[in-house]
Design an enzyme around this catalytic site. Sequence first.
Site, PDB file in Angstrom:
ATOM      1  N   HIS A  87      22.215  53.960  59.297  1.00 58.15           N
ATOM      2  CA  HIS A  87      23.694  52.854  60.072  1.00 58.15           C
ATOM      3  C   HIS A  87      23.940  53.998  60.985  1.00 58.15           C
ATOM      4  CE1 HIS A  87      23.917  48.910  58.713  1.00 58.15           C
ATOM      5  NE2 HIS A  87      23.902  49.413  57.233  1.00 58.15           N
ATOM      6  N   CYS A 141      21.904  52.544  65.205  1.00 55.03           N
ATOM      7  CA  CYS A 141      21.732  51.561  66.373  1.00 55.03           C
ATOM      8  C   CYS A 141      23.095  52.934  67.137  1.00 55.03           C
ATOM      9  CB  CYS A 141      22.704  50.934  65.302  1.00 55.03           C
ATOM     10  SG  CYS A 141      21.919  49.525  64.968  1.00 55.03           S
TER      11      CYS A 141
END
Length: 409
Positions: A87, A141
């Site tokens: 993440h 991301c």
Amino acid sequence: MGRKRAVLVGINYAGTEGELKGCLNDVARMRRCLVDRFGFDEADIRVLADADPSTPQPTGANIRLELERLVGDARPGDTLFFHYSGHGLQLPIETGGDDDDTGYDECIVPCDMNLIKDQDFTELVQKVPDGCLFTMVSDSCHSGGLIDKTKEQIGSSTKQSKIQQRERELRRQQAPSPGTCSCASLLQIALRHLPRRGGQRIIGSRSRDGVGEDQPPRSQAELLAADATRASIKNRSLPLSTFVEMLRERTGKDDVGVGSIRTTLFHHFGDDASPKIRRLVNAMLGRRHGSATASEEHPYKAKPERVDGEGEAAAAKQGAPETRPLPRNGVLISGCQTDETSADATTPEGVSYGALSDAIQSVLAEERRGKVTNMELVRRARELLAKQGYTQQPGLHCRDKHANVAFIC
């Protein structure tokens, strides 16, 4: 010729609200690629994976320790490589933010939520000796800004007007949700990963689709659509609200909020917290309590670097105690731009991977023997992902002299 050394990190966050599927597969594929294609010795590849008990856990402290060792032992001629699949997160900055092009701190999210921030990577790359190159692939991301102040070679500039920002935000809102891949591309993913027999893709089977010789044939489009429904796309971005919930669970503190993330990380992880967070919290507490430092306020917790006098204001604004040279010897290949998300895909056959990681492996497979430059790799990866229907745009950040050198080595 120098040594070839690597640190590979994969985090699936199993059993949490932020669970991913493809990160460990990304690391396994890259590890094999480093050995088979680039000639790395397996003993010189350090792997940290959260679901693999044979490796160290990818906590913030462990990742930083491995990276410090990687860079600290480097000599001219060495090849250094870092791959991260997991993440990414954007934290709004507390102060003016004149030193940050995006208005956020871009971070990666270790398995214990002990964030590693863009400035941490910048300071790491600043330590890489001349004659040595540190290449970082971040399939996460908001990864475009992870080595702060590095020249953007391929990407959408992070310095945009408010009108441009609104236009990009509108495009993001219109993009397929919850992932970053269109329905049409799910069909492409299904077709691409279906098994082959005699050079032909096998679409459907008796065990999975109920399609057999004794049943009426279904059209290829119908079977592809059936397979596409079993494919899934998730992005590798943690909403702040989800991160806060995961941090509450990790720390056992129910009062954690968006505005207290940094202080919570500081007080919970102490000396293992991000150096930028330690400096910032130290400066904040110093301003509130005169000459008192964070370590004096909480002697049983962290021992952050002391910042006093005029340095407190500078640390609070810039997150750094002094002016340092720009990072010279680093290459960042990001899964997307700072305001975009990167996809975590699962095929109908149950194979999971990061979109950027898979694209890199595909480009390298097309050039089995020849070398691929950083510029060529990112351009071809962007083209491949666009054809597959993904909206994320990988980026390349490095000095001009490193844009056209061979990827890794």
